[in-house]
Design an enzyme around this catalytic site. Structure first.
Site, PDB file in Angstrom:
ATOM      1  N   HIS A   1       0.828  -1.220   0.000  1.00 51.30           N
ATOM      2  CA  HIS A   1       0.000   0.000   0.000  1.00 51.30           C
ATOM      3  C   HIS A   1       0.857   1.263   0.000  1.00 51.30           C
ATOM      4  O   HIS A   1       0.374   2.331  -0.322  1.00 51.30           O
ATOM      5  CB  HIS A   1      -1.018  -0.006   1.141  1.00 51.30           C
TER       6      HIS A   1
ATOM      7  N   ASP B   1       0.015  -7.515   1.878  1.00 44.74           N
ATOM      8  CA  ASP B   1       0.437  -6.109   1.742  1.00 44.74           C
ATOM      9  C   ASP B   1       1.971  -6.050   1.752  1.00 44.74           C
ATOM     10  O   ASP B   1       2.585  -5.617   2.720  1.00 44.74           O
ATOM     11  CB  ASP B   1      -0.184  -5.305   2.889  1.00 44.74           C
TER      12      ASP B   1
ATOM     13  N   GLN C   1       0.473   5.813  11.484  1.00 47.38           N
ATOM     14  CA  GLN C   1       0.679   6.304  10.129  1.00 47.38           C
ATOM     15  C   GLN C   1       2.078   6.842   9.923  1.00 47.38           C
ATOM     16  O   GLN C   1       2.585   7.608  10.727  1.00 47.38           O
ATOM     17  CB  GLN C   1      -0.335   7.397   9.791  1.00 47.38           C
ATOM     18  N   GLY C   2       2.657   6.435   8.807  1.00 48.76           N
ATOM     19  CA  GLY C   2       4.039   6.830   8.511  1.00 48.76           C
ATOM     20  C   GLY C   2       5.014   5.715   8.850  1.00 48.76           C
ATOM     21  O   GLY C   2       6.165   5.748   8.441  1.00 48.76           O
ATOM     22  N   ASP C   3       4.541   4.738   9.625  1.00 49.51           N
ATOM     23  CA  ASP C   3       5.387   3.586   9.958  1.00 49.51           C
ATOM     24  C   ASP C   3       5.227   2.466   8.947  1.00 49.51           C
ATOM     25  O   ASP C   3       6.033   1.520   8.918  1.00 49.51           O
ATOM     26  CB  ASP C   3       5.028   3.033  11.337  1.00 49.51           C
ATOM     27  N   SER C   4       4.189   2.541   8.149  1.00 48.35           N
ATOM     28  CA  SER C   4       3.911   1.472   7.193  1.00 48.35           C
ATOM     29  C   SER C   4       5.140   1.096   6.386  1.00 48.35           C
ATOM     30  O   SER C   4       5.943   1.965   6.024  1.00 48.35           O
ATOM     31  CB  SER C   4       2.822   1.903   6.215  1.00 48.35           C
TER      32      SER C   4
END
Ligand code: ARG
Length: 297
Positions: free
Chosen positions: A98, A142, A240-243
């Site tokens: 993603h 993912d 969020q931002g760690d993905s």
């Protein structure tokens, strides 16, 4: 320049703009830096920050850690960071599908071995090729692999679990997740309720592995199957931002400390909220493992 905000300011205008440009591209193409089902992590702009409840990582502690950045952005690496990743081979970066779906290789830059994003330290590489798992449908499978145009050598890659194993996933044991994502807890009734603080320095947090059954209860809108491994506890989670970044277990092999990467940050229902552990793409899953090993050999 006047629009450049300090790394410690809440969010960053430039970064938000870049991420939303990428997110728009992703939304159209069904791509990476964006696209998340309602209730899952990505906010409407497609941007999600964080590690919640962690501590700053010491310089050089995770030499394989990658910041996946918008290539043609303004500002520093702090402004251009979009997702995490890990260097699993001199030519290969593992990240979340993603994070890159809809992106083109030329949109991206990989920075390996930086700890403080605004320092612009680390090895920068262009991306030659970007491949997502053929069965990717958020949050299942993912996983994506980026092939670099030039290798990054002399970095000890994390070890990957064997195909089909769950030996390092016993519920209640501790794993570690690292990243530059949002450090502010998000209640799960209102994911992305707006408060964001993106750290300039890499953050690390230890989280308990959670059984799939318990994880399913906490994430009712997501199919928690064996493509996922869950971890997290109240006040401690990725965000969020760690993905795209690694979920790891430390082990001693032949008297040497090594990291096994067991997961890839994928999503969650809020961040660090009670009863909603985060979910991670599970590298021990046979089909995920096979996909990765097609590249690493
Ligand atoms: N999807 C998020 C990202 O793009 C990561 C969310 C992880 N959330 C969580 N609660 N563990 O950065």
């Amino acid at each position: 320049m006047s629009w450049r905000r300090s790394p410690h300011a809440k969010g960053s205008l430039v970064r938000r703009r870049i991420l939303s440009v990428i997110a728009a591209a992703v939304a159209v193409a069904g791509t990476v830096f964006a696209a998340t089902p309602a209730g899952a992590q990505p906010s409407p702009s497609g941007v999600q920050p964080n590690i919640v409840g962690g501590t700053p990582a010491p310089d050089g502690a995770y030499p394989f850690m990658v910041s996946l950045q918008a290539k043609d952005g303004e500002g520093t690496g702090y402004d251009r960071h979009g997702c995490g990743g890990s260097l699993i081979h001199p030519y290969l970066v593992l990240t979340a599908a993603h994070c890159v779906q809809g992106a083109k290789p030329e949109d991206l830059q990989v920075v390996v071995g930086t700890t403080v994003l605004s320092s612009n330290a680390g090895e920068k590489r262009d991306v030659a090729e970007l491949k997502a798992h053929p069965k990717y449908q958020f949050p299942n499978y993912d996983v994506a692999v980026l092939v670099l145009k030039a290798p990054v050598t002399s970095v000890d890659a994390p070890l990957l679990p064997s195909r089909g194993t769950d030996a390092l996933e016993r519920p209640g044991t501790t794993a570690r997740v690292i990243g530059w994502g949002n450090t502010i807890e998000q209640s799960h009734g209102n994911p992305g309720n707006g408060n964001r603080s993106f750290p300039d320095r890499l953050q690390q947090v230890d989280v308990p592995i959670v059984s799939r059954a318990e994880c399913q209860v906490g994430n009712p809108d997501t199919k928690i199957d064996d493509t996922l491994v869950c971890a997290g506890v109240t006040h401690k989670d990725a965000c969020q931002g760690d993905s795209g970044g690694p979920l790891m277990r430390e082990a001693t092999v032949d008297g040497r400390k090594v990291w096994f990467q067991i997961g890839i940050v994928s999503g969650g229902y809020g961040c660090a909220a009670t009863g909603a552990p985060g979910y991670y793409s599970r590298i021990g899953n046979a089909e995920i493992n096979d996909f990765i090993r097609e590249f690493t050999g």
